[in-house]
Design a protein around this motif. Structure first.
Motif, PDB file in Angstrom:
ATOM      1  N   ARG A  87       5.260 -17.204 -38.001  1.00 30.02           N
ATOM      2  CA  ARG A  87       5.493 -15.855 -37.181  1.00 30.02           C
ATOM      3  C   ARG A  87       3.917 -15.295 -36.965  1.00 30.02           C
ATOM      4  O   ARG A  87       3.537 -14.957 -35.850  1.00 30.02           O
ATOM      5  CB  ARG A  87       6.434 -14.865 -37.545  1.00 30.02           C
ATOM      6  N   THR A  88       3.421 -14.941 -37.983  1.00 28.51           N
ATOM      7  CA  THR A  88       2.053 -14.160 -37.996  1.00 28.51           C
ATOM      8  C   THR A  88       0.855 -14.641 -36.870  1.00 28.51           C
ATOM      9  O   THR A  88       0.325 -13.961 -36.203  1.00 28.51           O
ATOM     10  CB  THR A  88       1.384 -13.960 -39.089  1.00 28.51           C
TER      11      THR A  88
ATOM     12  N   ASN B  76      11.896  -9.992 -41.679  1.00 26.98           N
ATOM     13  CA  ASN B  76      11.140 -10.096 -43.201  1.00 26.98           C
ATOM     14  C   ASN B  76      11.683  -9.416 -44.381  1.00 26.98           C
ATOM     15  O   ASN B  76      11.981  -9.776 -45.324  1.00 26.98           O
ATOM     16  CB  ASN B  76       9.856  -9.590 -42.997  1.00 26.98           C
ATOM     17  N   ARG B  77      12.172  -8.101 -43.852  1.00 28.67           N
ATOM     18  CA  ARG B  77      12.984  -7.288 -44.841  1.00 28.67           C
ATOM     19  C   ARG B  77      14.255  -7.722 -45.343  1.00 28.67           C
ATOM     20  O   ARG B  77      14.565  -7.849 -46.776  1.00 28.67           O
ATOM     21  CB  ARG B  77      13.287  -6.024 -44.276  1.00 28.67           C
TER      22      ARG B  77
ATOM     23  N   ASN C 236       8.494 -18.159 -43.180  1.00 32.37           N
ATOM     24  CA  ASN C 236       8.623 -17.440 -41.903  1.00 32.37           C
ATOM     25  C   ASN C 236       7.285 -16.583 -41.388  1.00 32.37           C
ATOM     26  O   ASN C 236       6.984 -16.673 -40.485  1.00 32.37           O
ATOM     27  CB  ASN C 236       9.790 -16.388 -41.987  1.00 32.37           C
ATOM     28  N   ILE C 237       6.590 -15.956 -42.644  1.00 32.54           N
ATOM     29  CA  ILE C 237       5.312 -15.302 -42.190  1.00 32.54           C
ATOM     30  C   ILE C 237       4.270 -16.138 -41.784  1.00 32.54           C
ATOM     31  O   ILE C 237       3.585 -15.843 -40.773  1.00 32.54           O
ATOM     32  CB  ILE C 237       5.175 -14.417 -43.563  1.00 32.54           C
TER      33      ILE C 237
ATOM     34  N   GLN D  89       3.556 -21.991 -50.045  1.00 30.83           N
ATOM     35  CA  GLN D  89       4.166 -21.145 -50.948  1.00 30.83           C
ATOM     36  C   GLN D  89       4.702 -21.965 -52.079  1.00 30.83           C
ATOM     37  O   GLN D  89       4.586 -21.014 -53.112  1.00 30.83           O
ATOM     38  CB  GLN D  89       5.388 -20.154 -50.523  1.00 30.83           C
TER      39      GLN D  89
ATOM     40  N   GLU E 224      10.973  -8.867 -35.821  1.00 30.35           N
ATOM     41  CA  GLU E 224      10.341  -9.388 -36.829  1.00 30.35           C
ATOM     42  C   GLU E 224      10.155  -8.677 -38.264  1.00 30.35           C
ATOM     43  O   GLU E 224      10.499  -9.381 -39.392  1.00 30.35           O
ATOM     44  CB  GLU E 224       8.717  -9.625 -36.375  1.00 30.35           C
ATOM     45  N   ASN E 225       9.802  -7.429 -38.374  1.00 33.10           N
ATOM     46  CA  ASN E 225       9.837  -6.751 -39.593  1.00 33.10           C
ATOM     47  C   ASN E 225      11.336  -6.593 -40.125  1.00 33.10           C
ATOM     48  O   ASN E 225      11.429  -6.761 -41.487  1.00 33.10           O
ATOM     49  CB  ASN E 225       9.505  -5.145 -39.380  1.00 33.10           C
TER      50      ASN E 225
ATOM     51  N   ALA F  85      10.714 -16.845 -47.097  1.00 33.46           N
ATOM     52  CA  ALA F  85      10.100 -15.820 -46.497  1.00 33.46           C
ATOM     53  C   ALA F  85       8.649 -16.027 -46.091  1.00 33.46           C
ATOM     54  O   ALA F  85       8.357 -15.689 -45.183  1.00 33.46           O
ATOM     55  CB  ALA F  85      10.200 -14.922 -47.643  1.00 33.46           C
ATOM     56  N   TYR F  86       7.868 -16.761 -47.073  1.00 38.73           N
ATOM     57  CA  TYR F  86       6.572 -16.829 -46.629  1.00 38.73           C
ATOM     58  C   TYR F  86       6.355 -17.954 -45.729  1.00 38.73           C
ATOM     59  O   TYR F  86       5.289 -17.960 -44.721  1.00 38.73           O
ATOM     60  CB  TYR F  86       5.869 -17.297 -47.969  1.00 38.73           C
TER      61      TYR F  86
ATOM     62  N   GLU G 118       8.221  -6.522 -32.492  1.00 37.85           N
ATOM     63  CA  GLU G 118       7.749  -6.237 -33.789  1.00 37.85           C
ATOM     64  C   GLU G 118       8.916  -5.637 -34.526  1.00 37.85           C
ATOM     65  O   GLU G 118       8.830  -6.123 -36.072  1.00 37.85           O
ATOM     66  CB  GLU G 118       6.692  -5.011 -33.734  1.00 37.85           C
TER      67      GLU G 118
END
Length: 575
Positions: free
Chosen positions: A204-205, A224-225, A200-201, A120, A220-221, A197-198, A217
């Motif tokens: 995790r993804t 991210n939020r 973490n994405i 990122q 995790e959401n 943030a990215y 779910e």
């Protein structure tokens, strides 16, 4: 005012020096023609006011205006095309060079960093470089030229008006410089938040199965939020500061324009300025205001870009591995004998291995056993130089591996790990990854020897079947056999099996063991074993405890000693 260090920008633009000169000349041509247009306007107005007719002079001036306008458009199109080319390649260089350097960094670096955050960081630097070059750099010099030329014309019309305008320009510059610094400080915080943030994405993804199996779910959401909400706060504050600065900048020029407009009217009443000159005055005031405003925006853009690109450039402070050091030894006719001589290894001042000494003869199998955390994987990582001994020597065919060319060393080694990571590509390409240019025949032969040809042929697209993210379309046993096929194709002298069968069911283990027997033949093999039943045939078994070899010998010898190895065997039988 903060110091501007342009070196990080210049580094990426230097390869395109000739193209930049051409683009700058096109930009200067565009703005030079734009500067003549207000003069033509003024001439037309004065001609009409004096003659009260649409005569030949006006027609000629209109024709000149049209030609100049078309020339200005052509320069603009040419400049934009070349600016886009430079912006594209310079921004691409940031991404490609950063990723290239990242790949060449030692494994220890990758184990300690979140790669998603770094990607990122590179991506944001890429975006900022493109915007800076395409929208900023090639406007700075033309805007400076426009500003000086417009100011010169205002001086020529009435020096008093120029003096008044200088006051407003200086006010604008003062506001821009001192109000931009807080915006740049926020940009640093925004960069860090979005990297997190990215990161973490990215982390995790790929573990989507783990998320779903734990019904996480919503968690995790929520995470991210929360991170993006934090980023929004900084971003919103930055936009608020920028809007506030824009308000004061616009207000300064609006008030300046009003004052000069009133003074211009006043000079017309005194007959010290013609109507045509007044039109020129207003046009040049607008040109000057737009140019200075553009310079203000470019200053902010430059500062934000420097912060973002400099942060990405920090990756180059990390020292990469030297794969093809010309001073290193290039091995030929490798036998595969590995010798550890009093090897120690420490990680962050904590000793992991201590006084490791043994000889793995060429073509023989060495098993390494012990409880979790005893340093088994760390030991075999020293062979590939993923870790480097802090004391002692690791020798390959009698040569210190530190003196062997790294690319040559690793070409002699194949690893079959416990957790096989496959690319989201075809089975064929995943197998062929270990040998560039492998033929279809070589790939199929490796697959047959690894006992995976049969299940591959059952897929609709056979060897062209896409295996999915991390090989999700394959079972654990199938992934292991694909990894073994990859190792067979590589044809190494040294094979490292890092608990390659520990996660398999009995049926899959049977297939994998048969495949392993094929790949181990005539190769120096290191086996990290969880199931001791799989290593009874090993030529040498090393028992690790507390980072030291506490026992060594073959299975029969160690069982007769009645020590740690025998206890581990008995414990597994009970279990």
């Amino acid at each position: 005012m903060k110091k501007i260090n342009l070196a990080v920008i210049v580094k990426y633009l230097r390869p395109y020096k000739k193209m930049m000169i051409i683009t700058a000349l096109l930009a200067l041509g565009e703005n030079s023609l734009a500067l003549t247009i207000p003069v033509i306007y003024g001439k037309i107005v004065d001609s009409v006011v004096v003659s009260r007719t649409f005569g030949a002079e006006v027609a000629t001036l209109l024709l000149v205006w049209f030609v100049v306008q078309m020339g200005d458009i052509l320069f603009f199109v040419g400049k934009n095309r070349r600016a886009n080319q430079i912006a594209y390649w310079a921004s691409t260089d940031i991404m490609l060079n950063s990723i290239k350097h990242l790949i060449n960094l030692p494994l220890a670096f990758h184990k300690s960093k979140r790669i998603g955050e770094l990607i990122q960081r590179f991506n944001r630097a890429d975006t900022y470089m493109y915007g800076l070059v395409f929208q900023g750099i090639f406007e700075v010099l033309p805007n400076l030229l426009m500003s000086f030329a417009a100011f010169a014309v205002i001086v020529w019309i009435r020096w008093e008006l120029a003096l008044v305008y200088v006051f407003f320009v200086l006010t604008y510059i003062f506001l821009t410089i001192f109000k931009t610094n807080p915006i740049i400080d926020l940009q640093k915080k925004i960069n860090k938040v979005f990297e997190k943030a990215y990161g973490n994405i990215f982390d995790r993804t790929p573990n989507i199965i783990n998320i779903k199996s734990n019904t996480a779910e919503t968690l995790e959401n929520k995470k991210n939020r929360e991170i993006f909400d934090e980023g929004f706060k900084f971003n919103d504050k930055q936009v608020m500061l920028w809007n506030r600065l824009s308000f004061w900048q616009s207000s300064t020029f609006a008030f300046g324009f009003l004052v000069l407009f009133i003074l211009g009217i006043y000079f017309i009443t005194l007959e010290k300025v013609s109507i045509g000159q007044f039109v020129m005055l207003l046009t040049y005031i607008n040109l000057l205001s737009n140019s200075v405003n553009g310079l203000g925006w470019q200053y902010k853009q430059l500062q934000e870009s420097l912060v973002t690109i400099s942060r990405a450039d920090e990756i180059f402070k990390e020292i990469p591995e030297k794969y093809d050091d010309p001073e290193a030894v290039y091995l030929k006719n490798v036998r595969g004998e590995v010798c550890f001589e009093n090897v120690h290894f420490s990680y962050e001042k904590q000793e992991v291995l201590s006084g490791i000494s043994f000889v793995a003869k060429a073509g023989k199998t060495v098993a390494i056993v012990g409880k979790s955390g005893e340093g088994k994987s760390t030991l075999v990582d020293l062979i590939s130089r993923y870790n480097v001994a802090t004391q002692g020597r690791v020798l390959l065919d009698g040569i210190n591996i530190k003196k062997i060319r790294l690319s040559c060393l690793r070409e002699q080694i194949a690893i079959v790990p416990q957790d096989v990571m496959l690319f989201n590509d075809t089975i064929k390409n995943n197998i062929a990854y270990s040998k560039i240019g492998a033929t279809e025949e070589e790939i199929r032969r490796a697959a047959q020897l690894a006992n995976c040809h049969e299940f591959i042929e059952k897929f609709p697209k056979k060897y062209d079947q896409i295996v999915g993210e991390r090989g999700v379309q394959l079972s654990v046993g199938q992934k292991q056999r694909v990894a073994i096929a990859r190792a067979i194709l590589r044809d190494p002298k040294i094979l490292i099996l890092d608990e390659a069968t520990s996660a398999l069911d009995s049926q899959s283990e049977k297939y994998v063991q048969e495949a392993l027997e094929e790949v181990m033949r005539n190769r120096t093999t290191f086996v990290i074993a969880h199931r001791l039943s799989t290593i009874h045939k090993a030529d040498l078994i090393l028992v690790l405890e507390g980072g030291k070899i506490v026992e060594s010998g073959d299975h029969t010898e160690l069982m007769q000693k009645g020590g740690v190895y025998q206890k581990l065997n008995e414990l597994q039988r009970v279990c």
